[in-house]
Every structure is written in C-alpha cells, then in structure tokens.
Design an enzyme around this catalytic site. Sequence first.
Site, PDB file in Angstrom:
ATOM      1  N   HIS A  62      24.961  -7.420 -14.298  1.00  0.00           N
ATOM      2  CA  HIS A  62      25.254  -6.212 -13.242  1.00  0.00           C
ATOM      3  C   HIS A  62      25.949  -6.446 -12.298  1.00  0.00           C
ATOM      4  O   HIS A  62      25.982  -7.462 -11.614  1.00  0.00           O
ATOM      5  CB  HIS A  62      23.597  -5.828 -12.690  1.00  0.00           C
ATOM      6  CG  HIS A  62      23.163  -4.507 -13.438  1.00  0.00           C
ATOM      7  ND1 HIS A  62      21.733  -4.504 -13.413  1.00  0.00           N
ATOM      8  CD2 HIS A  62      23.675  -3.561 -13.953  1.00  0.00           C
ATOM      9  CE1 HIS A  62      21.371  -3.197 -14.188  1.00  0.00           C
ATOM     10  NE2 HIS A  62      22.516  -2.863 -14.624  1.00  0.00           N
ATOM     11  N   ASP A  64      26.381  -5.931  -8.939  1.00  0.00           N
ATOM     12  CA  ASP A  64      25.915  -6.258  -7.845  1.00  0.00           C
ATOM     13  C   ASP A  64      25.638  -7.718  -7.827  1.00  0.00           C
ATOM     14  O   ASP A  64      25.780  -8.367  -6.768  1.00  0.00           O
ATOM     15  CB  ASP A  64      24.729  -5.348  -7.246  1.00  0.00           C
ATOM     16  CG  ASP A  64      23.595  -5.429  -8.237  1.00  0.00           C
ATOM     17  OD1 ASP A  64      23.723  -5.259  -9.574  1.00  0.00           O
ATOM     18  OD2 ASP A  64      22.289  -5.386  -7.858  1.00  0.00           O
ATOM     19  N   HIS A  65      25.188  -8.379  -8.855  1.00  0.00           N
ATOM     20  CA  HIS A  65      24.985  -9.626  -9.098  1.00  0.00           C
ATOM     21  C   HIS A  65      26.451 -10.392  -9.409  1.00  0.00           C
ATOM     22  O   HIS A  65      26.278 -11.758  -9.146  1.00  0.00           O
ATOM     23  CB  HIS A  65      23.988 -10.148 -10.058  1.00  0.00           C
ATOM     24  CG  HIS A  65      22.724  -9.283  -9.796  1.00  0.00           C
ATOM     25  ND1 HIS A  65      21.575 -10.457  -9.325  1.00  0.00           N
ATOM     26  CD2 HIS A  65      22.087  -8.131  -9.661  1.00  0.00           C
ATOM     27  CE1 HIS A  65      20.457  -9.321  -8.897  1.00  0.00           C
ATOM     28  NE2 HIS A  65      20.933  -8.105  -9.135  1.00  0.00           N
ATOM     29  N   HIS A 150      14.718  -6.829 -17.854  1.00  0.00           N
ATOM     30  CA  HIS A 150      15.413  -5.688 -17.170  1.00  0.00           C
ATOM     31  C   HIS A 150      16.122  -4.827 -18.155  1.00  0.00           C
ATOM     32  O   HIS A 150      17.156  -4.234 -17.932  1.00  0.00           O
ATOM     33  CB  HIS A 150      16.554  -6.675 -16.600  1.00  0.00           C
ATOM     34  CG  HIS A 150      17.430  -5.997 -15.507  1.00  0.00           C
ATOM     35  ND1 HIS A 150      16.796  -5.001 -14.500  1.00  0.00           N
ATOM     36  CD2 HIS A 150      18.653  -5.967 -15.001  1.00  0.00           C
ATOM     37  CE1 HIS A 150      17.709  -4.891 -13.570  1.00  0.00           C
ATOM     38  NE2 HIS A 150      18.872  -5.225 -13.983  1.00  0.00           N
TER      39      HIS A 150
END
Length: 277
Positions: A62, A64-65, A150
């Site tokens: 993802h 944001d990571h 997830h």
Amino acid sequence: MDVILLGTGSPIPSPHRAGPATLVKAGGVNLLADCGRGVVMRLAAVGVGPAAISAVLLTHMHSDHITDLNDIITTHWVMNTAPQPLKVFGPKGAEALVEATLAMLAFDVKYRIDHHADLNAGPVVETTELEPGDSFSVSDCAITAYQTDHSPVFPTLGYRIEHAGGVVALAGDTVPCAGLDALCKDADVYVQTVIRDDLVRRVPLQRLQDILDYHSTVEQAAQTAERAGVRTLLMTHYVPNLIPGQEEVWREIARPHFNGEIVLGDDLISVSVAAKA
Ligand SMILES: [Zn+2]
Ligand SMILES: [Zn+2]
C-alpha cells in the site's frame, strides 16, 4: 531493543504525523519497517542516517507504507562512501516494487554518476521475497515473517523480531487472524496500526467507509494483545489522525480489553525492551 514510531500517520495528510514507518534498534542494528511519508526526516530526528539502515522490512505494498522507499534507496546510496547494498525484505511483489522504484530513479542515478567522479555505479538493492513462516537473521536479530489479513490486499506480512531475549511484533495493517495471534504470542511489544471505527462511521464518504473491513480497530488491537499475552501494545497509523490531547480517549477505548501497558502518541514516541539474555 528500542521501538520508535517514526511516523504515526496514514494516507490522510497531517502536518504533524509522518506516514507509517517504525524503527527497531537492537544492538548496532537498525531495522526499518515500512517507509511512509517523511521517513528520512524522522530518521534524522533520531540520529539514524539512511546509510545506517541494516534492513528494510516491508509489510505490504500500500502506497502509504512504501511511498518514501525511493528516498531511502537514494540517500542510502549517496550517503554511503563505500558501496553497500540495501537489504529489503518483503512479501511477494517486493522485487517488482524495487525494480520499478529503481527505474523511476534512473534519471537521478545517471545525473549523480555523471557528476561525481567517485560514484561509478547505481544503488544496489538486495531484495528478498518472503513467505509466511520464513525466518532470517540480520546480525544477531532473528526475524520471522507471519501471515496477516488485510484482504483484499494480498500478500501482507508481519514481522517478529527477537534479540537478547526480547520480542517485538510488528503487525502492519491487518484485522485479527490466526497469523497475527501467532506473531504476537508473548511479545514484549506489539505494534499495531489502528482505526477508530466509531469516528470513521460518522463520515459520509464511501471511500472512507471502505477501510473499515481491513484494519484492526482500537478495541481489536487490545483484544489481540490480551489474547497473545503481550506486555505493551504500541498503537500507530491512527485513522482518523489522533488529535493531540485526545490520547487518553483512545487509551480508554482499549483499556477494558487489555491489561498490559498501552502506548500511543506523537511521531518519535518509543518503547524500550530490556535485554533478558
Ligand atoms: Zn494497507
Ligand atoms: Zn496503511
């Protein structure tokens, strides 16, 4: 070991919170879990230069990571006076991610090699794709990857780091699941990304409602911690952004579900694990 939350934010922009990234310092080893927005700035704040990163552990892809993985690659490369590979561990797909990131950096790499007489090669990244259950060592840290959930994001991993008798469980984005319970079993510190479902449900945006089904709530993180016999629950990746002064409100939501220590707060908050061996 010291566990330092370099960034406690999420994709939601915040002037106060960098994106998700956690530093585990163990002996002379610096393990960086995820590379969210502003990670190199936050590393500088704790006196760890990119050249001193021993390994990067990616939980999932993802944005944001991983958004500042490119900055880690570049600064690790140009700030090392002697060529030194950057070790990156992650789930399947990590190699493609690194290749694409290096392709994105190709212009910069050429400019720097052309300009610096002592820079003759581009960044070298040694990427290892892991399956759940895989174990490896970085110096005297023993690390095992665990399956997290997830979904529909797949694959995702959490990391259990053991050093000098201490155990740190880095969960990443996940709902409660068997892999998460195993990852956290008797850990000294369990780092969990969390959402406040009570607040998210009030926002009439479908795109925000969509995130409810694949993150641990504050309550669920506390329940996982209790089930696994964790000593300290360290919450991060606050959705929505934790407003300074509201820490106690978040802690009170977790409190009925977990008897251990609950830690949350601003970027750079840290928890220490004393050596037991
Ligand atoms: Zn995610
Ligand atoms: Zn996330």
